[in-house]
Design an enzyme around this catalytic site. Structure first.
Site, PDB file in Angstrom:
ATOM      1  N   SER A 106      -9.108  17.831  38.936  1.00 48.57           N
ATOM      2  CA  SER A 106      -9.062  16.521  37.305  1.00 48.57           C
ATOM      3  C   SER A 106      -8.364  14.953  38.906  1.00 48.57           C
ATOM      4  O   SER A 106      -7.983  15.153  39.115  1.00 48.57           O
ATOM      5  CB  SER A 106      -8.091  16.865  36.871  1.00 48.57           C
ATOM      6  OG  SER A 106      -7.856  15.992  36.295  1.00 48.57           O
ATOM      7  N   HIS A 133     -13.572  16.638  36.844  1.00 43.86           N
ATOM      8  CA  HIS A 133     -12.661  16.498  35.681  1.00 43.86           C
ATOM      9  C   HIS A 133     -12.581  15.800  35.354  1.00 43.86           C
ATOM     10  O   HIS A 133     -11.984  14.872  36.052  1.00 43.86           O
ATOM     11  CB  HIS A 133     -11.897  18.109  36.214  1.00 43.86           C
ATOM     12  CG  HIS A 133     -11.471  18.406  34.536  1.00 43.86           C
ATOM     13  ND1 HIS A 133     -12.192  19.022  33.414  1.00 43.86           N
ATOM     14  CD2 HIS A 133     -10.355  17.602  33.709  1.00 43.86           C
ATOM     15  CE1 HIS A 133     -10.956  19.274  32.421  1.00 43.86           C
ATOM     16  NE2 HIS A 133     -10.217  18.444  32.585  1.00 43.86           N
ATOM     17  N   ASP A 190      -9.958  13.290  33.051  1.00 44.06           N
ATOM     18  CA  ASP A 190      -8.955  13.297  31.713  1.00 44.06           C
ATOM     19  C   ASP A 190      -9.037  12.005  30.483  1.00 44.06           C
ATOM     20  O   ASP A 190      -8.668  11.299  31.202  1.00 44.06           O
ATOM     21  CB  ASP A 190      -7.939  14.471  32.206  1.00 44.06           C
ATOM     22  CG  ASP A 190      -7.527  14.949  32.601  1.00 44.06           C
ATOM     23  OD1 ASP A 190      -8.199  16.289  31.824  1.00 44.06           O
ATOM     24  OD2 ASP A 190      -6.704  15.574  33.658  1.00 44.06           O
ATOM     25  N   MET A 229      -7.507  10.098  28.049  1.00 42.31           N
ATOM     26  CA  MET A 229      -6.402  10.584  26.872  1.00 42.31           C
ATOM     27  C   MET A 229      -5.929   8.923  26.369  1.00 42.31           C
ATOM     28  O   MET A 229      -6.053   7.954  27.021  1.00 42.31           O
ATOM     29  CB  MET A 229      -5.092  10.373  27.525  1.00 42.31           C
ATOM     30  CG  MET A 229      -4.821  12.368  28.770  1.00 42.31           C
ATOM     31  SD  MET A 229      -3.604  12.413  29.146  1.00 42.31           S
ATOM     32  CE  MET A 229      -4.243  13.672  30.139  1.00 42.31           C
ATOM     33  N   HIS A 249     -13.006  15.877  29.678  1.00 41.92           N
ATOM     34  CA  HIS A 249     -12.021  16.024  28.362  1.00 41.92           C
ATOM     35  C   HIS A 249     -11.648  15.384  27.608  1.00 41.92           C
ATOM     36  O   HIS A 249     -10.450  14.879  28.160  1.00 41.92           O
ATOM     37  CB  HIS A 249     -10.847  17.056  29.606  1.00 41.92           C
ATOM     38  CG  HIS A 249      -9.312  17.655  28.748  1.00 41.92           C
ATOM     39  ND1 HIS A 249      -8.537  18.566  29.545  1.00 41.92           N
ATOM     40  CD2 HIS A 249      -9.438  18.342  27.747  1.00 41.92           C
ATOM     41  CE1 HIS A 249      -8.308  18.860  28.524  1.00 41.92           C
ATOM     42  NE2 HIS A 249      -8.328  18.919  27.239  1.00 41.92           N
ATOM     43  N   MET A 256      -9.010  14.225  25.174  1.00 43.09           N
ATOM     44  CA  MET A 256      -8.014  14.441  24.533  1.00 43.09           C
ATOM     45  C   MET A 256      -7.635  12.925  23.965  1.00 43.09           C
ATOM     46  O   MET A 256      -6.601  12.328  24.521  1.00 43.09           O
ATOM     47  CB  MET A 256      -6.489  14.671  25.324  1.00 43.09           C
ATOM     48  CG  MET A 256      -6.793  15.108  26.444  1.00 43.09           C
ATOM     49  SD  MET A 256      -5.655  16.166  27.653  1.00 43.09           S
ATOM     50  CE  MET A 256      -7.071  15.232  28.893  1.00 43.09           C
ATOM     51  N   MET A 259      -6.385  25.482  27.601  1.00 45.80           N
ATOM     52  CA  MET A 259      -5.234  24.901  27.972  1.00 45.80           C
ATOM     53  C   MET A 259      -4.302  25.655  28.386  1.00 45.80           C
ATOM     54  O   MET A 259      -3.327  26.317  27.504  1.00 45.80           O
ATOM     55  CB  MET A 259      -4.708  23.521  27.043  1.00 45.80           C
ATOM     56  CG  MET A 259      -5.554  22.588  26.846  1.00 45.80           C
ATOM     57  SD  MET A 259      -5.904  21.184  28.752  1.00 45.80           S
ATOM     58  CE  MET A 259      -3.935  21.429  29.270  1.00 45.80           C
ATOM     59  N   ASP A 275      -7.206  24.722  32.627  1.00 46.79           N
ATOM     60  CA  ASP A 275      -6.868  23.502  32.341  1.00 46.79           C
ATOM     61  C   ASP A 275      -5.423  23.705  32.732  1.00 46.79           C
ATOM     62  O   ASP A 275      -4.145  23.745  31.210  1.00 46.79           O
ATOM     63  CB  ASP A 275      -7.140  22.228  31.975  1.00 46.79           C
ATOM     64  CG  ASP A 275      -7.167  21.289  32.375  1.00 46.79           C
ATOM     65  OD1 ASP A 275      -6.442  21.056  33.463  1.00 46.79           O
ATOM     66  OD2 ASP A 275      -7.645  20.474  31.360  1.00 46.79           O
TER      67      ASP A 275
HETATM   68  C1  DX5 Z   1      -3.260  17.751  32.235  1.00 40.18           C
HETATM   69  C2  DX5 Z   1      -5.111  17.305  32.420  1.00 40.18           C
HETATM   70  C3  DX5 Z   1      -5.113  17.991  33.028  1.00 40.18           C
HETATM   71  C4  DX5 Z   1      -4.111  17.567  34.426  1.00 40.18           C
HETATM   72  C5  DX5 Z   1      -4.509  19.052  35.384  1.00 40.18           C
HETATM   73  O1  DX5 Z   1      -3.216  16.903  30.310  1.00 40.18           O
HETATM   74  O2  DX5 Z   1      -5.845  17.638  30.689  1.00 40.18           O
HETATM   75  O3  DX5 Z   1      -7.027  18.250  33.398  1.00 40.18           O
HETATM   76  O4  DX5 Z   1      -5.266  16.840  35.397  1.00 40.18           O
HETATM   77  O5  DX5 Z   1      -2.885  18.705  36.347  1.00 40.18           O
HETATM   78  P1  DX5 Z   1      -2.661  19.499  37.011  1.00 40.18           P
HETATM   79  O6  DX5 Z   1      -3.187  20.638  37.805  1.00 40.18           O
HETATM   80  O7  DX5 Z   1      -1.320  18.398  38.409  1.00 40.18           O
HETATM   81  O8  DX5 Z   1      -1.684  20.748  36.008  1.00 40.18           O
HETATM   82 ZN    ZN Z   2      -8.327  18.139  31.807  1.00 41.72          ZN
END
Ligand code: DX5
Ligand code: ZN
Length: 237
Positions: A9, A34, A36, A38, A67, A69, A138, A176
């Site tokens: 990620s 990946h 993320d 948000m 991903h 969110m 998750m 994840d």
């Molecule tokens: C969390 C994200 C993850 C995050 C994982 O909200 O969806 O993809 O980057 O990070 P680590 O591997 O540090 O837990």
């Molecule tokens: Zn993620």
């Protein structure tokens, strides 16, 4: 055990050197990248949008795994596919018309994924599994990198792996959050085929070796290979 894929990620990457970081992950043997996304509403944090997906797309030929969110993800999936996403995951908790949104992602030409927060039972996706190419479990409360893995999600992962087998579905199971070389064996053993890892690949999270990004990815491979070897040596039954 089938081969396990690694999806670093970029959340924990150095955004000032994003293309180099993505290329380093690619060269270290990552299978997917990946991203993320948000929005400060579905999760407390705000990260990136389609422009960054476009930059990642330009930096690698690896599949780009987005991903989302965000609330009302159906309003934005087309922009992310246009930006180069190969796979788009939406949260079941954020979708009123989940099956419609998964179908939309496929119609746009990407693979569809559905993500579950730690407290959401697997039943929430039972009726849409035919419309999904991936289920993302998750293993932290989404929003930030570097959080501790929640082992309570392991039975959920096992039940999803079992449902997939019973229904003969071709679905990837992705995990994840808090996936380090120490927890990788647990999730792979429970049926995960794609491991997302942010801080333990791009940063120096607890429990991870220092060294190059290549060394860090290699530690995951070793941890996964160790449980595969143990499974092969175990007596049948
Ligand atoms: C969390 C994200 C993850 C995050 C994982 O909200 O969806 O993809 O980057 O990070 P680590 O591997 O540090 O837990
Ligand atoms: Zn993620």
């Amino acid at each position: 055990m089938p081969s396990v894929r690694m999806a670093p990620s970029i959340l924990s990457a150095d955004f000032g050197r994003l293309a180099e970081e993505v290329q380093a992950a690619d060269q270290a043997g990552a299978d997917w990248i990946h991203v993320d996304v948000m929005d400060g509403r579905f999760v407390p944090n705000i990260t990136v949008g389609p422009a960054v997906v476009e930059a990642v797309r330009a930096a690698t030929k690896l599949p780009v795994d987005v991903h989302l969110m965000i609330v009302e993800p159906e309003r934005h999936v087309a922009d992310f596919v246009r930006a180069g996403a190969d796979l788009v995951s939406v949260h079941v908790e954020a979708c009123v018309h989940l099956e419609r949104t998964l179908r939309l992602i496929r119609e746009l030409g990407a693979r569809s994924g559905v993500a579950l927060n730690p407290h959401t039972p697997e039943d929430a996706v039972s009726y849409v599994l035919e419309a999904a190419d991936l289920v993302l479990v998750m293993s932290v409360n989404p929003g930030f990198g570097g959080q501790a893995f929640l082992p309570a999600v392991l039975p959920k992962l096992r039940r999803l792996a079992q449902a997939r087998q019973e229904r003969g579905l071709e679905i990837d199971l992705e995990v994840d959050g808090g996936v380090t070389p120490d927890t990788a064996a647990l999730v792979a053993g429970a049926g995960a085929g794609v491991l997302v890892a942010g801080s333990a690949v791009f940063g120096t999270a607890r429990g991870t070796a220092a060294g190059s990004l290549g060394d860090r990815v290699a530690r995951y491979r070793e941890a996964i290979a160790a449980i595969r070897d143990a499974a092969l040596q175990a007596p049948p039954g």
